[in-house]
Design a protein around this motif. Structure first.
Motif, PDB file in Angstrom:
ATOM      1  N   ASP A 263      -0.740   6.342  10.662  1.00  0.00           N
ATOM      2  CA  ASP A 263      -1.979   5.565  10.755  1.00  0.00           C
ATOM      3  C   ASP A 263      -3.203   6.422  11.091  1.00  0.00           C
ATOM      4  O   ASP A 263      -4.283   5.894  11.319  1.00  0.00           O
ATOM      5  CB  ASP A 263      -1.816   4.411  11.760  1.00  0.00           C
TER       6      ASP A 263
ATOM      7  N   ARG B 103       0.846  -1.210   0.000  1.00  0.00           N
ATOM      8  CA  ARG B 103       0.000   0.000   0.000  1.00  0.00           C
ATOM      9  C   ARG B 103       0.878   1.257   0.000  1.00  0.00           C
ATOM     10  O   ARG B 103       0.661   2.185  -0.773  1.00  0.00           O
ATOM     11  CB  ARG B 103      -0.902  -0.040   1.241  1.00  0.00           C
TER      12      ARG B 103
ATOM     13  N   MET C   2      -3.168   4.899   4.809  1.00  0.00           N
ATOM     14  CA  MET C   2      -4.279   4.033   4.426  1.00  0.00           C
ATOM     15  C   MET C   2      -5.263   4.754   3.521  1.00  0.00           C
ATOM     16  O   MET C   2      -5.884   4.153   2.665  1.00  0.00           O
ATOM     17  CB  MET C   2      -5.030   3.546   5.666  1.00  0.00           C
TER      18      MET C   2
END
Ligand code: ADP
Ligand code: ASP
Ligand code: MG
Length: 404
Positions: free
Chosen positions: A172, A21, A230
């Motif tokens: 995150d 990712r 993300m």
């Protein structure tokens, strides 16, 4: 040559999926820019390495310790480079000693002194992406050093500053929030925050950026932002110079730190020079003291002196102070490692009264006792029993109406 410096934290490289990712973010940027990616160790890896170093000795020598705990970042960089090359992006890992990234002499908390940008530019002629391990450097004795926990942020800003590039921290969470979004569900994202406020939040425990990284960005005026690895398309937080738009917020955020300990020296002679006898040896031992509180006895001869320090340094500090007992001249020494610090931060405090009152009211109503208070121009910090940390942060967040 247009270059972007990206930093990926532990969770952003914590598994093969996470590496892929984050690689796609690198790949996107590499279409228009040369990319330098500073990587952390895979999440949990540095803790695992630290544990390993303590198997054979409670206090391993710091050179061996740094050699071991710096290796997690090397692995992330190698894996990322192997993957990027497999998808035809020309990249290589470049360890800190190969550049070199020079640091101060001390281990475990070294500071970056210089970075050889010529080597970086030379490698960028041959490669589209360089993977540089965060958290590590090499000192003048050619020993590997580490920069303190969370130090990859500082590596990233230092590299960006050295080559005058922008630095994007991928982590995150998708930005800097009014408080830890993992603790307060309705915390609000701050689209823009001043270096100064971010510095206070970071130094008071908001670990989204390491304090030194903000300090460095502020000094070098490095463009710095925080985004999610993300959800990379979502705009994050820009850390920038103070401007009038930002100044309206009386309180911008609340930080907390459970990494605190307190030492109290009782019946210290209240005379000139005594503080230096206490804090001098601690400074020599590389221990940073934070809040200091002194109460003088009624007859004015003695004082009780309390101060806070990082929890990890407590044993070392007690050892030093016990050794200096006769020289300092105190009667008793007590310590506590079940305290936490909560800080309310905002540039608007300069011009708005009543911030402290709201804090005292809120904690009073919730029957939480304040042990020590310190203030600066844009911050109020208090020390409380650790068990009340979460509730205190939640109630204060509400009281200052920081929710979304
Ligand atoms: P990384 O491994 O990417 O370096 P860190 O764990 O060091 O990530 O930092 C990100 C964490 O910081 C978040 O998961 C969050 O829990 C915490 N945090 C604490 N205070 C804040 C804040 N004010 N805003 C955003 N995150 C915060
Ligand atoms: N891996 C190091 C740590 O866990 C450095 C970092 O992640 O920033 O503290
Ligand atoms: Mg971090």
């Amino acid at each position: 040559m247009k270059v972007k410096v990206l930093k990926f934290g532990g969770t952003s490289v914590g598994s093969t999926e996470a590496i892929k990712r984050s690689a796609s973010i690198i790949s996107d940027w590499s279409k228009k820019y040369k990319v330098i990616a500073i990587l952390s160790a895979m999440s949990g890896e540095t803790d695992r390495l630290i544990k390993l170093t303590k198997i054979f000795s409670k206090s391993p020598n710091s050179m061996d310790y740094d050699n071991a705990i710096s290796t997690g970042e090397n692995v992330s960089c190698s894996l990322m480079s192997i993957y990027l090359n497999s998808i035809k992006i020309k990249s290589r890992s470049l360890l800190s000693w190969q550049i070199p990234i020079r640091t101060s002499i001390e281990h475990t908390k070294a500071r970056i002194l210089s970075i050889n940008q010529d080597k970086i530019f030379k490698e960028l002629q041959d490669y589209d992406v360089l993977l540089i391990p965060g958290f590590q450097g090499i000192n003048s004795k050619n020993e590997i050093t580490t920069l303190g926990r969370g130090g990859s942020d500082t590596s990233a800003v230092a590299v960006a500053a050295a080559i005058d590039a922008e630095c994007i921290i991928y982590t995150d969470v998708d930005g800097v929030y009014t408080t830890d979004p993992n603790l307060v569900k309705n915390a609000k994202k701050i689209p823009q925050i001043s270096y100064e406020e971010m510095l206070e939040l970071a130094s008071q425990g908001a670990k989204v950026l390491q304090t030194r990284s903000v300090e460095l960005a502020m000094r070098k005026k490095t463009k710095l932002s925080v985004r999610s690895s993300m959800r990379p398309k979502i705009s994050g937080t820009i850390v920038t110079e103070e401007n009038s738009k930002l100044e309206n917020n009386t309180v911008s955020g609340i930080a907390y730190s459970k990494d605190e300990a307190k030492i109290t020296l009782s019946r210290v002679l209240d005379k000139p020079g005594v503080s230096s006898k206490i804090f001098g040896p601690l400074a020599k031992g590389n221990i940073n003291v934070d809040m200091i509180l002194q109460n003088v006895s009624q007859d004015g001869k003695f004082a009780n002196l309390s101060f806070t320090l990082p929890r990890g340094d407590l044993e070392k500090a007690l050892k030093i102070l016990k050794k200096e007992k006769i020289n300092i001249g105190y009667k008793r020494i007590n310590s506590s490692n079940t305290i936490s610090k909560i800080s309310v931060v905002g540039v608007g405090m300069r011009s708005h009264a009543g911030v402290a009152q709201t804090l005292f009211d809120t904690l009073g109503k919730n029957k939480i006792n304040i042990q020590v208070i310190t203030t600066s121009e844009i911050k109020i910090s208090i020390l409380i029993d650790e068990k009340f940390t979460d509730i205190a942060v939640q109630k204060l967040h509400q009281a200052y109406k920081l929710y979304k």
